[in-house]
Scaffold this motif. Sequence first.
Motif, PDB file in Angstrom:
ATOM      1  N   ASN A  32      30.420  -3.509 108.825  1.00 22.74           N
ATOM      2  CA  ASN A  32      31.819  -3.439 108.402  1.00 22.74           C
ATOM      3  C   ASN A  32      32.120  -2.108 107.733  1.00 22.74           C
ATOM      4  O   ASN A  32      33.141  -1.460 108.012  1.00 22.74           O
ATOM      5  CB  ASN A  32      32.138  -4.584 107.439  1.00 22.74           C
ATOM      6  CG  ASN A  32      32.199  -5.932 108.139  1.00 22.74           C
ATOM      7  OD1 ASN A  32      32.398  -6.005 109.345  1.00 22.74           O
ATOM      8  ND2 ASN A  32      32.012  -6.996 107.377  1.00 22.74           N
ATOM      9  N   PHE A  33      31.223  -1.686 106.858  1.00 23.99           N
ATOM     10  CA  PHE A  33      31.420  -0.430 106.121  1.00 23.99           C
ATOM     11  C   PHE A  33      31.427   0.767 107.068  1.00 23.99           C
ATOM     12  O   PHE A  33      32.305   1.635 107.000  1.00 23.99           O
ATOM     13  CB  PHE A  33      30.326  -0.283 105.069  1.00 23.99           C
ATOM     14  CG  PHE A  33      30.289   1.062 104.401  1.00 23.99           C
ATOM     15  CD1 PHE A  33      31.355   1.489 103.620  1.00 23.99           C
ATOM     16  CD2 PHE A  33      29.203   1.897 104.554  1.00 23.99           C
ATOM     17  CE1 PHE A  33      31.333   2.735 103.006  1.00 23.99           C
ATOM     18  CE2 PHE A  33      29.160   3.139 103.946  1.00 23.99           C
ATOM     19  CZ  PHE A  33      30.238   3.559 103.158  1.00 23.99           C
ATOM     20  N   ASN A  34      30.477   0.820 107.984  1.00 16.98           N
ATOM     21  CA  ASN A  34      30.377   1.970 108.877  1.00 16.98           C
ATOM     22  C   ASN A  34      31.454   1.968 109.951  1.00 16.98           C
ATOM     23  O   ASN A  34      31.903   3.043 110.374  1.00 16.98           O
ATOM     24  CB  ASN A  34      28.986   2.023 109.513  1.00 16.98           C
ATOM     25  CG  ASN A  34      27.922   2.458 108.531  1.00 16.98           C
ATOM     26  OD1 ASN A  34      27.802   3.629 108.210  1.00 16.98           O
ATOM     27  ND2 ASN A  34      27.145   1.509 108.020  1.00 16.98           N
ATOM     28  N   CYS A  35      31.874   0.791 110.382  1.00 16.64           N
ATOM     29  CA  CYS A  35      32.991   0.727 111.327  1.00 16.64           C
ATOM     30  C   CYS A  35      34.294   1.150 110.657  1.00 16.64           C
ATOM     31  O   CYS A  35      35.224   1.609 111.331  1.00 16.64           O
ATOM     32  CB  CYS A  35      33.120  -0.678 111.911  1.00 16.64           C
ATOM     33  SG  CYS A  35      31.790  -1.095 113.066  1.00 16.64           S
ATOM     34  N   MET A  36      34.363   1.009 109.348  1.00 11.69           N
ATOM     35  CA  MET A  36      35.513   1.520 108.610  1.00 11.69           C
ATOM     36  C   MET A  36      35.524   3.047 108.627  1.00 11.69           C
ATOM     37  O   MET A  36      36.590   3.677 108.691  1.00 11.69           O
ATOM     38  CB  MET A  36      35.458   1.022 107.156  1.00 11.69           C
ATOM     39  CG  MET A  36      36.566   1.566 106.268  1.00 11.69           C
ATOM     40  SD  MET A  36      36.371   1.103 104.536  1.00 11.69           S
ATOM     41  CE  MET A  36      34.973   2.155 104.084  1.00 11.69           C
ATOM     42  N   LEU A  37      34.337   3.653 108.625  1.00  9.46           N
ATOM     43  CA  LEU A  37      34.231   5.117 108.555  1.00  9.46           C
ATOM     44  C   LEU A  37      34.302   5.808 109.907  1.00  9.46           C
ATOM     45  O   LEU A  37      34.701   6.976 109.981  1.00  9.46           O
ATOM     46  CB  LEU A  37      32.910   5.506 107.879  1.00  9.46           C
ATOM     47  CG  LEU A  37      32.698   5.078 106.429  1.00  9.46           C
ATOM     48  CD1 LEU A  37      31.319   5.518 105.958  1.00  9.46           C
ATOM     49  CD2 LEU A  37      33.775   5.672 105.528  1.00  9.46           C
ATOM     50  N   ILE A  38      33.919   5.117 110.977  1.00  2.00           N
ATOM     51  CA  ILE A  38      33.681   5.782 112.257  1.00  2.00           C
ATOM     52  C   ILE A  38      34.922   6.458 112.820  1.00  2.00           C
ATOM     53  O   ILE A  38      34.822   7.496 113.509  1.00  2.00           O
ATOM     54  CB  ILE A  38      33.102   4.771 113.287  1.00  2.00           C
ATOM     55  CG1 ILE A  38      32.565   5.484 114.518  1.00  2.00           C
ATOM     56  CG2 ILE A  38      34.143   3.729 113.673  1.00  2.00           C
ATOM     57  CD1 ILE A  38      31.312   6.245 114.284  1.00  2.00           C
ATOM     58  N   LEU A  39      36.106   5.929 112.549  1.00  4.14           N
ATOM     59  CA  LEU A  39      37.324   6.501 113.110  1.00  4.14           C
ATOM     60  C   LEU A  39      37.855   7.684 112.307  1.00  4.14           C
ATOM     61  O   LEU A  39      38.543   8.556 112.851  1.00  4.14           O
ATOM     62  CB  LEU A  39      38.417   5.437 113.221  1.00  4.14           C
ATOM     63  CG  LEU A  39      38.205   4.324 114.245  1.00  4.14           C
ATOM     64  CD1 LEU A  39      39.346   3.323 114.178  1.00  4.14           C
ATOM     65  CD2 LEU A  39      38.093   4.901 115.652  1.00  4.14           C
TER      66      LEU A  39
ATOM     67  N   LEU B  63      26.363  10.492 112.894  1.00  2.08           N
ATOM     68  CA  LEU B  63      25.465   9.802 111.965  1.00  2.08           C
ATOM     69  C   LEU B  63      25.923   8.363 111.737  1.00  2.08           C
ATOM     70  O   LEU B  63      25.107   7.434 111.716  1.00  2.08           O
ATOM     71  CB  LEU B  63      25.409  10.556 110.636  1.00  2.08           C
ATOM     72  CG  LEU B  63      24.663  11.892 110.630  1.00  2.08           C
ATOM     73  CD1 LEU B  63      24.803  12.561 109.269  1.00  2.08           C
ATOM     74  CD2 LEU B  63      23.197  11.707 110.983  1.00  2.08           C
ATOM     75  N   VAL B  64      27.222   8.178 111.569  1.00  2.00           N
ATOM     76  CA  VAL B  64      27.758   6.828 111.372  1.00  2.00           C
ATOM     77  C   VAL B  64      27.521   5.985 112.622  1.00  2.00           C
ATOM     78  O   VAL B  64      27.190   4.805 112.529  1.00  2.00           O
ATOM     79  CB  VAL B  64      29.265   6.897 111.021  1.00  2.00           C
ATOM     80  CG1 VAL B  64      29.863   5.497 110.972  1.00  2.00           C
ATOM     81  CG2 VAL B  64      29.477   7.591 109.691  1.00  2.00           C
ATOM     82  N   ALA B  65      27.667   6.598 113.797  1.00  2.00           N
ATOM     83  CA  ALA B  65      27.431   5.865 115.048  1.00  2.00           C
ATOM     84  C   ALA B  65      25.971   5.417 115.145  1.00  2.00           C
ATOM     85  O   ALA B  65      25.689   4.289 115.572  1.00  2.00           O
ATOM     86  CB  ALA B  65      27.793   6.747 116.240  1.00  2.00           C
TER      87      ALA B  65
ATOM     88  N   GLY C 136      42.836  -0.497 107.809  1.00  2.00           N
ATOM     89  CA  GLY C 136      43.370   0.787 107.351  1.00  2.00           C
ATOM     90  C   GLY C 136      43.021   1.929 108.295  1.00  2.00           C
ATOM     91  O   GLY C 136      43.922   2.651 108.759  1.00  2.00           O
ATOM     92  N   PRO C 137      41.730   2.129 108.620  1.00  2.00           N
ATOM     93  CA  PRO C 137      41.387   3.195 109.567  1.00  2.00           C
ATOM     94  C   PRO C 137      42.025   3.019 110.936  1.00  2.00           C
ATOM     95  O   PRO C 137      42.383   4.008 111.586  1.00  2.00           O
ATOM     96  CB  PRO C 137      39.856   3.080 109.665  1.00  2.00           C
ATOM     97  CG  PRO C 137      39.445   2.488 108.367  1.00  2.00           C
ATOM     98  CD  PRO C 137      40.543   1.531 108.000  1.00  2.00           C
ATOM     99  N   MET C 138      42.181   1.765 111.384  1.00  2.00           N
ATOM    100  CA  MET C 138      42.809   1.542 112.685  1.00  2.00           C
ATOM    101  C   MET C 138      44.270   1.980 112.660  1.00  2.00           C
ATOM    102  O   MET C 138      44.767   2.590 113.616  1.00  2.00           O
ATOM    103  CB  MET C 138      42.699   0.069 113.079  1.00  2.00           C
ATOM    104  CG  MET C 138      41.278  -0.350 113.459  1.00  2.00           C
ATOM    105  SD  MET C 138      41.113  -2.140 113.724  1.00  2.00           S
ATOM    106  CE  MET C 138      42.102  -2.359 115.197  1.00  2.00           C
TER     107      MET C 138
END
Length: 448
Positions: free
Chosen positions: A60-67, A102-104, A273-275
Amino acid sequence: MGNFVANEGLSIFVILVWLGINAFLFVHFYMAFLVDRWFYTRVLLGQALSWARAPAACLNFNCMLILLPVCRNLLSFLRGSIQFCSRTAARQLDRNLTFHKLVAYMIAFHTAVHIIAHLFNFEFFMDAQLNRNSSFLPFVLSEIGTDDNASFLNPIRSNETNPTIVMFTTIAGVTGVVITLALILIITSSMEVIRRSYFEVFWYTHHLFIIFFIGLVFHGYGRIVRGQTAGSQQTNKPHLCADRFEDWGKNESDCAVPEFAGNPPGTWKWVLGPMILYVCERLVRIYRSHQKVVITKVVMHPSKTLELQMRKKGFHMEVGQYVFIQCPSVSRHEWHPFTLTSAPEEDYFSAHIRIVGDWTQALYEACGGDKTETQEAWKLPKVAIDGPFGTASEDVFRYEVVMLVGAGIGVTPFASILKSVWYKRIQNNQEVFTKKLLGWSVITSFTD
């Protein structure tokens, strides 16, 4: 050592903070599933429960950052806002794609752990259902809720099924398969050899992230992983009642039949939010892509390098910036980045494009590069421009001494810088902070 800390210290700090948050989330959620609420779930699944839920929190945390690192307009805005405060902080934004990768990789790692743990979980669920022994607590727990009671614990409701059937007949199973397949295609097509040789494959498969995020948001709606409800913990205290499960629900017993419920889905809280930011980013790109661009000149350079000189109303650039170019007659969906080679002082902006692939070859031919006669202006293809976007080269005039190192088509950012220097110093007699510029074995001094 001091220079290394000055140049790389903030980057290392950011990476350590990111890794620290991942470690904290993993440990925190691992321990969170060791409390009494999940006691009976652990009777069925053991430690595999925590091993499945901890990486889910990190996902969840990293999918928030990836975009965020690919929201280029947002990064350009932030770069312009903070470059007056700290050049070191601004430079971190230029490493957006490195952080994106890195996040991916972290998403891929936690996905693998999550999947492996759930494979064990489904096997444990199935074993509890198959071992039909009323003196066996896992089987007793599996039988709770057989009469269409929403308070079940084991999602495998019959011994006539198997984990594969459950995987493809539940929300969590179907979305999990879709997410995993999308992620595999995205990562494998992102390898450098694919990007360079088959860019279209990379481009189209990367847009599977839309399916990935849709599946991610709905993945938890099945609520397969269930724990004891707060009210049930008062009428059935696990440490007191677990060994007396034969008496559950009987009149003389003080241990009621436990009730279970799944956690409400929470992934959407992380990624909404990122979306929204990314959707706004794409809307800005769509708006820009519909603004009229006029090709004023096409120059064919040696070694099959195409120069496009263009104009666009309201277009403003800085040295070293880049744009994305789309040519609808070649491909309506492909956008390719090119560094601007013109100076901000010129009344046009230009890009030098080396012909190295199918798309650039098609653009070369559309612009008449394969013809000997001069191409009429009205025959030139339409192009769309998204940008410009900032890079570290924007800060070139904030240093006294600058070294430019490049080779091949990689020298294009320096064309813009050198042109701008000429306009500032020679034509406009303007003072610049930069006193010495070194590059291509040439030293140019501005001291006098």
